[in-house]
Structures are given as structure tokens and as C-alpha cells.
Write a protein that holds these residues in place. Structure first.
Motif, PDB file in Angstrom:
ATOM      1  N   ASP A 178       3.848 -18.559   9.198  1.00  0.00           N
ATOM      2  CA  ASP A 178       3.836 -19.159   7.863  1.00  0.00           C
ATOM      3  C   ASP A 178       5.254 -19.371   7.357  1.00  0.00           C
ATOM      4  O   ASP A 178       6.230 -19.100   8.044  1.00  0.00           O
ATOM      5  CB  ASP A 178       2.950 -18.363   6.894  1.00  0.00           C
ATOM      6  CG  ASP A 178       3.583 -17.087   6.391  1.00  0.00           C
ATOM      7  OD1 ASP A 178       4.802 -16.878   6.573  1.00  0.00           O
ATOM      8  OD2 ASP A 178       2.848 -16.284   5.788  1.00  0.00           O
ATOM      9  N   PHE A 180       7.062 -17.923   5.305  1.00  0.00           N
ATOM     10  CA  PHE A 180       7.905 -16.757   5.113  1.00  0.00           C
ATOM     11  C   PHE A 180       8.329 -16.156   6.456  1.00  0.00           C
ATOM     12  O   PHE A 180       9.016 -15.150   6.494  1.00  0.00           O
ATOM     13  CB  PHE A 180       7.167 -15.723   4.262  1.00  0.00           C
ATOM     14  CG  PHE A 180       6.772 -16.261   2.912  1.00  0.00           C
ATOM     15  CD1 PHE A 180       7.633 -16.133   1.832  1.00  0.00           C
ATOM     16  CD2 PHE A 180       5.572 -16.931   2.729  1.00  0.00           C
ATOM     17  CE1 PHE A 180       7.289 -16.645   0.588  1.00  0.00           C
ATOM     18  CE2 PHE A 180       5.224 -17.446   1.492  1.00  0.00           C
ATOM     19  CZ  PHE A 180       6.083 -17.301   0.418  1.00  0.00           C
ATOM     20  N   LEU A 218      -0.872  -1.919   3.474  1.00  0.00           N
ATOM     21  CA  LEU A 218      -1.648  -2.883   2.696  1.00  0.00           C
ATOM     22  C   LEU A 218      -0.904  -4.200   2.457  1.00  0.00           C
ATOM     23  O   LEU A 218      -1.509  -5.252   2.335  1.00  0.00           O
ATOM     24  CB  LEU A 218      -2.037  -2.280   1.344  1.00  0.00           C
ATOM     25  CG  LEU A 218      -3.272  -1.393   1.385  1.00  0.00           C
ATOM     26  CD1 LEU A 218      -3.609  -0.884   0.003  1.00  0.00           C
ATOM     27  CD2 LEU A 218      -4.466  -2.191   1.940  1.00  0.00           C
ATOM     28  N   THR A 219       0.419  -4.152   2.366  1.00  0.00           N
ATOM     29  CA  THR A 219       1.176  -5.358   2.049  1.00  0.00           C
ATOM     30  C   THR A 219       2.619  -5.161   2.487  1.00  0.00           C
ATOM     31  O   THR A 219       3.078  -4.025   2.639  1.00  0.00           O
ATOM     32  CB  THR A 219       1.113  -5.672   0.539  1.00  0.00           C
ATOM     33  OG1 THR A 219       2.006  -6.738   0.243  1.00  0.00           O
ATOM     34  CG2 THR A 219       1.504  -4.460  -0.299  1.00  0.00           C
ATOM     35  N   TYR A 220       3.344  -6.243   2.724  1.00  0.00           N
ATOM     36  CA  TYR A 220       4.690  -6.109   3.268  1.00  0.00           C
ATOM     37  C   TYR A 220       5.631  -5.391   2.316  1.00  0.00           C
ATOM     38  O   TYR A 220       6.627  -4.818   2.732  1.00  0.00           O
ATOM     39  CB  TYR A 220       5.280  -7.463   3.696  1.00  0.00           C
ATOM     40  CG  TYR A 220       5.318  -8.511   2.642  1.00  0.00           C
ATOM     41  CD1 TYR A 220       4.328  -9.476   2.556  1.00  0.00           C
ATOM     42  CD2 TYR A 220       6.352  -8.548   1.721  1.00  0.00           C
ATOM     43  CE1 TYR A 220       4.369 -10.443   1.583  1.00  0.00           C
ATOM     44  CE2 TYR A 220       6.386  -9.514   0.747  1.00  0.00           C
ATOM     45  CZ  TYR A 220       5.399 -10.459   0.671  1.00  0.00           C
ATOM     46  OH  TYR A 220       5.440 -11.413  -0.294  1.00  0.00           O
ATOM     47  N   ALA A 221       5.294  -5.414   1.000  1.00  0.00           N
ATOM     48  CA  ALA A 221       6.152  -4.705   0.055  1.00  0.00           C
ATOM     49  C   ALA A 221       5.954  -3.191   0.125  1.00  0.00           C
ATOM     50  O   ALA A 221       6.604  -2.442  -0.598  1.00  0.00           O
ATOM     51  CB  ALA A 221       5.901  -5.207  -1.361  1.00  0.00           C
ATOM     52  N   TYR A 231       0.117  -5.767   8.441  1.00  0.00           N
ATOM     53  CA  TYR A 231      -0.861  -5.704   7.347  1.00  0.00           C
ATOM     54  C   TYR A 231      -1.894  -6.795   7.582  1.00  0.00           C
ATOM     55  O   TYR A 231      -1.685  -7.718   8.386  1.00  0.00           O
ATOM     56  CB  TYR A 231      -0.167  -5.891   5.994  1.00  0.00           C
ATOM     57  CG  TYR A 231       0.589  -7.193   5.920  1.00  0.00           C
ATOM     58  CD1 TYR A 231       1.881  -7.289   6.458  1.00  0.00           C
ATOM     59  CD2 TYR A 231       0.010  -8.344   5.384  1.00  0.00           C
ATOM     60  CE1 TYR A 231       2.564  -8.482   6.454  1.00  0.00           C
ATOM     61  CE2 TYR A 231       0.692  -9.544   5.379  1.00  0.00           C
ATOM     62  CZ  TYR A 231       1.962  -9.609   5.910  1.00  0.00           C
ATOM     63  OH  TYR A 231       2.638 -10.794   5.926  1.00  0.00           O
ATOM     64  N   VAL A 232      -3.019  -6.682   6.892  1.00  0.00           N
ATOM     65  CA  VAL A 232      -4.037  -7.731   6.961  1.00  0.00           C
ATOM     66  C   VAL A 232      -3.742  -8.727   5.847  1.00  0.00           C
ATOM     67  O   VAL A 232      -3.736  -8.377   4.669  1.00  0.00           O
ATOM     68  CB  VAL A 232      -5.451  -7.140   6.814  1.00  0.00           C
ATOM     69  CG1 VAL A 232      -6.488  -8.251   6.796  1.00  0.00           C
ATOM     70  CG2 VAL A 232      -5.727  -6.181   7.976  1.00  0.00           C
ATOM     71  N   GLY A 233      -3.455  -9.965   6.216  1.00  0.00           N
ATOM     72  CA  GLY A 233      -3.004 -10.965   5.242  1.00  0.00           C
ATOM     73  C   GLY A 233      -4.161 -11.581   4.470  1.00  0.00           C
ATOM     74  O   GLY A 233      -5.329 -11.188   4.605  1.00  0.00           O
ATOM     75  N   SER A 234      -3.820 -12.601   3.679  1.00  0.00           N
ATOM     76  CA  SER A 234      -4.775 -13.151   2.729  1.00  0.00           C
ATOM     77  C   SER A 234      -5.905 -13.925   3.397  1.00  0.00           C
ATOM     78  O   SER A 234      -6.929 -14.197   2.790  1.00  0.00           O
ATOM     79  CB  SER A 234      -4.048 -14.070   1.752  1.00  0.00           C
ATOM     80  OG  SER A 234      -3.289 -15.027   2.458  1.00  0.00           O
TER      81      SER A 234
END
Lengths: 264, 264, 264
Positions: A178, A180, A218-221, A231-234
Motif C-alpha cells: 500500500d 505507506f 493490534l496496529t502499527y502504532a 498486525y491484521v489490517g483494515s
């Protein structure tokens, strides 16, 4: 108030997508038009198929999705309209609908042969404008699907990457990268969790190109800037990212690259 | 006929922005959608803030602006909706609204916590689709702001470049470089004119990287092709351009570079 | 339900096009907005003119096309609105409408001087937002063309590439290169067929840069992958392509390059 979305490989430099919209608005003036994307790489059927599959669930029932990634335009490949329990799909019979249809019920599929629902003369190089756009617009304006042509029977499939599961490892693949630089894989989050069983998320290790990641979060942050992260993306798929950076550049992994998942 | 605008760093390759639109249209079918831009550099909060600030005054009262430049997605940063005397803003509490709010009155600000105004389950990586898009859509459909959540209190600010004024010089900065290569600065035209006092516009000299410009004119076409030029651009800010060329390339000045203004 | 299209060289990084839409929606709330493209190369009047000419016939009668490719903004070049038998055109008097007007009837052309149909104060660098967008919106909302200003008289023309015909050869030119790398030429398919007379399509040979093509076919998919191909594209012009590849890269031909057509 019908919605028609457009997904193409036309890019945004030329007016191809706009010409499709002009034709649609001439037939169905009140329709709401949404661009999914026009930046599918040229003639990349899998790329178009994944874009549609990723986006479809965000739209309300009754939406009409037109997908024009069509290397066979002007040949004998069939032009289709397909109704599922949720939406109608319009585009070439080249597999571009296969990933979405694999998780929908196909209610009806027809071949677009009715000359009354075309823009004449049909350009042999631009069925998006002269064939698919009018079909979508007539559907939006209330024409029943079966008026567009006869039943299509079996549809062309698509060879889609699939992860390989073994007890001690999963071989997943980079489906796309993607904006990013995140590596989006073919491994569904739910399948990963099922494979993991009762083992803790911290115990999973990921290898993508030269990147190593320990643990699923849960999220890259959730990791410090500069660290790689899984993480599992959107879209519900495993992704490998780099907080504040570009995982694709850092890993050297390209589309199709193997992402190896192990427990330790 | 409500208007919702979208400003993101999602780019135009993926379907992220389209998914937000699908969610909005499912909740508020008649809404008019406008893309401000989806090409904010990834995670560039200042870039998003300036885009919104530049564009906001062109929209009619009542517009809802959704801004998703959100490096803290999935962390504890708060999701907001903010009403001013003119528009409603929806996005993360990370300073992205600060430049616009600095010249508006904040009438009401709430934290988006009402689960009835979300898309469940909320993806930890895509609040744009599951949290901000639904909030904007419910507002467009008539939900009062205070139904979305409790008052937000103080908002996160943003460190925005500011010109330094001295009697004999101004040190301004390149905020961004537009598509034509024009250097857009943080110096407002009205502040420049006030500083200039009764001195003639021809007496001002500008230095940006290796470019020297003498005199302030109305538009870049006021000088011969090939000449560099200083003028107040369409967003009310001093710009340095090159008639028929690219001032950024010619000057070597990057974002953040000093633009020195003197009288002589 | 009026349609307004936008064609500019503003790109998609900045909010310029969005600002035009905000102004239009403030004056004509129910209007349907369509982007033809915002990626005309900066200040490329011919590029803008060809984009409009390519796309215009796809739109229904009554459409309003706004074109802002305007290197002379802020100078004495005139702002125009022009009605044809099919659509209304709004933009600068710099030739950008010339190719389309050459195949339409000009019914009425006015200079946009009515201060009631502008956004004040008019920025000297952004007539797109302050002058052309409001004019289009007032037209969409029902203001008669003659209320916008006095008759324009003769309009500025445009020097457009034209093929040169000889009995044994045609010298055509590359007008533009599309996203697929196809070379779009200034040679209309109907003129090529007329020149060909009773000779078979297989007898035509094409030379573009280092590419040689034998025979005119219906579509690029009519030849095997990897082969170069000549066909009449969706805009009615001769195109040189490469099935599954990029003809521009393979041929080395740039915009303006000669495409030589012979019979043998």
C-alpha cells in the motif's frame, strides 16, 4: 438514489474514466458516482479483483460496481453483469470478480448483448465507455438484469495466491504494497488466529524479505517508531509494516514475495 | 443537501477513500462528497492542516470536513468532532485542525465515543472508515453534535512555522511547494504589506535558496517568461515563482527553507 | 440536475480543484460535478484542448465544461463563456476550446465581466476559483449566458498539429501518450481510411520512432502479446500500441514525433 462505483486501470491523466461518467449521467442523471480507484496497474486483473474485494463491504446494498481491467477488450471475452445477494457487478468475464464472488452467492449472471443497452457504435478498444457504463446506468435506472442479455453460465476464474498451512509454519505471500509501504498479505487474520490455537500472539514470528518481526499486535502504532510490526489490517489480512517508515523499502519484499510465519 | 469533504494521506492507488465514501453513503444517501485531496504526504499532520486551512473558506456554511492524517490511529489519541461558526470538523485530536481553528470560533467539540455512531467492529488501523466517516454521515443526516459524545475540552495544538519580523527584514519559510514549483510561504500578504508601510512594493527584495527577486507584483504573469517573481498567491500567502518554470527546482529551496525579505 | 465538469492543470496534490467545487456548490447546491482530469501538464493549453475534445461527446446535452489551463491568468487575456449547440464552455480565451469548437457551432460567446457573477475579491492568480467556477455555477443555476457579460466576438485560435497527406505517404504526429504507453496521433481514422481508398488494411505500414507496424487492425488484442499494433482508438484517432507492453518506451517516440504512414 443508486450508487455506481468505478474501478479501472485507466489512471487519472486521461479522460477515460470521465467519459464513462458522462455516458452514465446521460442515461441515469441522478446516480451517485464513486471512484474506487483508477490506478490499478495496467491490465492487472488480480489487482482489480483485490481492490473490489477489499472495498465491497463498505458500500450499502444495491450498489453497482463497474470494473474495467480488461486486457481482452475487443476479443471474444464476454461482457458480464452479475447480481449477488448484495450488489451488482459489471465488467469483463476475466476473473476480476472471482475473489468477491467466492464469498457471495451469485444470484444471476448475464452476458451483455442487448444492443439497446449499449452506446453505438461500440469502440473495439473502449468497452468501458460504450458497453459497461451504459449497462450499469440502465441497471441503475431500473432496467431488470435479464433484459441486458441471456444467462452467462459458468464464469472465468482467477488464480489467486493462497497461503500454505503446515503445523509449524505458514507460507503467506505479499498481495500488494500500500501507499505507506505496508506489505498486505494473502493470509486472513481469522485463519492466522485459528492456526495459532492457544499459543500467545507474542510467540508468532514473521519473515518478509530481510525484515524479522516478533509478535502480532493490534496496529502499527503499538510498537515504537522505527520498529517493524505485524498486525491484521483494515481488509482483514495480515500486514507487515514499519512504524513511521516503509516496510516494502526496508524489507526488499516485492509483490508475490513469501512471508513466512512460525511459532517460537 | 449536506456536503462532506475528505482530506487524507491515503493516496489514490488504494480504495481507502472510496471505502469511507461507501460508509457515508450507506448512512446519508443524498450527501454531496468532495475530495479536498488524498495526497497529503503520509502522516504529515502539518500538510493536512494547511490543506484544510487553504480550502475551507471556499465552501458554503454547514459543510462537514473530515480529515484523516492520523499517525496515532489505534492509540489513545482522541477522535473528535468540532463545530465552528461556519463548518464542522471530524478527525483525530492531533493538531490537524489547529491552523483553521486559530481563525474560527470553536462553538463545541466532542469526543466520538457513542457506539451507535460507529461502524462495528472498529478496525484498529482504519478509523477513517469505521469511526470518522460514520460520525460525519450521522451529522450530515441530522444527528446533533452532542449525541456523538461528551465535550472534548482542550484540543491538541500544532507547531506551525511562523515568520519572524524585524524592522529591516522578515525571515519567512517555505510551507509547501505546489505543483507548478511555486514556493508557498508562511508569510501572509497582509502582514507583509503592514510591515512594508509606505515603502513602494518595488523596494522589497526576496531571497529563496539561490533565487533573488526584486519587487512584489500581482501575479507571476506580470514578469517576462523565465524571470522569478514574488506575489501573494490564492491562499493569501507570499509565493515565489518562476514564470513558465519551476521555482523550487531553480532555487533549490525545500520545504522549511528560509525565505528572506528585505527592503532596499 | 445540471452537470459541471472540470479540466485543469492543478494536479491532485493541492486543493485548487476542490476549492472550485466548494464555490460551485455554494451557488448551485444540486449540481453534479465530474473531473475530466486535473493532470494536464502545467500550462499545456494543447493538452487541455485535446482532453476536452476527446471527452465532450460522452456527456449529455446541456453539460457545462470548465477548463482552467491558464498561463495568462491575471493578464489581459479574456475570461469566456461559450455556448454551442450541445454544451457550454467556461475558461480563458487562449485557444483551449478551439479543437472542440472547430467541430461545433458557436451559438454565443461572452466575456465574463459581470461582477455579480464573481467571487470577490478576485485573486489575480486563481481565476479558476473566483471567476470561472462562479460563472459555471450561475449558468447551472439558470442565469442566462448574456447576463454574464457582453458578446466576445472573435476568439483566440490554437496551433494544432495536423497530418500532412501525400499520395504515397501521410506524415502524422504523436499528440499524446496515454497511460498504457500507446501513441495517440493527430490522424483521424476516417481520414486514414479515405486516403487508403480500395487498398487493403493489411497493406498499410507505420513507422513511429524505432517501431514498424504492418497492417491496421481493430484493437491491440488482435495481435499476439509482444507485437506492435496500429488501430483506431476510442477517440477516433490512429494509435500505435504494443500488446502487453509500452509502445512509447519501445519506440522512443515522444510527443510531437512523426508517425509515417505508407502503403506497400
Amino acid at each position: 438514489m443508486a450508487i455506481i462505483t468505478l474501478t479501472t486501470d485507466f489512471g487519472c491523466e486521461d479522460t477515460f474514466a470521465a467519459q464513462m461518467k458522462g455516458v452514465i449521467l446521460g442515461i441515469a442523471p441522478g446516480v451517485t458516482l464513486v471512484d474506487l480507484t483508477h490506478n490499478i496497474p495496467p491490465q492487472d486483473i488480480l489487482g482489480g479483483a483485490l481492490a473490489l474485494d477489499d472495498a465491497a463491504d463498505a458500500f450499502p446494498p444495491g450498489v453497482i460496481h463497474v470494473v474495467v481491467v480488461d486486457p481482452g477488450v475487443g476479443t471474444s471475452r464476454r461482457p458480464l453483469a452479475v447480481a449477488t445477494e448484495r450488489e451488482t457487478l459489471v465488467g469483463p468475464d476475466n476473473g476480476v470478480f472471482a475473489p468477491l464472488l467466492a464469498r457471495r452467492r451469485t444470484m444471476q449472471a448475464v452476458v451483455l448483448v442487448n444492443p439497446a443497452c449499449r452506446r453505438e457504435p461500440v469502440s473495439p478498444t473502449f468497452h468501458g465507455r460504450d458497453l459497461f457504463a451504459p449497462a450499469a446506468a440502465y441497471l441503475a435506472a431500473g432496467t431488470p438484469l435479464h433484459d441486458l442479455g441471456p444467462p452467462a453460465g459458468g464464469l472465468v476464474g482467477l488464480d489467486t495466491p493462497q497461503p500454505r498451512f503446515a503445523p509449524d509454519a505458514i507460507e503467506a505471500h505479499v498481495l500488494r504494497i500500500d501507499r505507506f509501504g505496508n506489505l498486505v498479505t494473502d493470509l486472513r487474520g481469522e485463519d492466522l488466529i485459528r492456526w495459532l490455537g492457544s499459543a500467545p500472539r507474542k510467540s508468532i514470528a514473521f519473515e518478509a524479505g530481510s525484515l524479522r518481526v516478533q509478535g502480532l499486535v493490534l496496529t502499527y502504532a503499538a510498537v515504537p517508531p522505527g520498529e517493524s510490526v505485524a498486525y491484521v489490517g483494515s481488509s482483514g489480512r495480515l500486514e507487515i509494516g514499519l512504524h513511521g517508515g516503509n516496510a516494502a523499502a526496508a524489507s526488499g519484499a516485492l509483490r508475490g514475495a513469501v512471508v513466512r510465519v512460525t511459532r517460537r
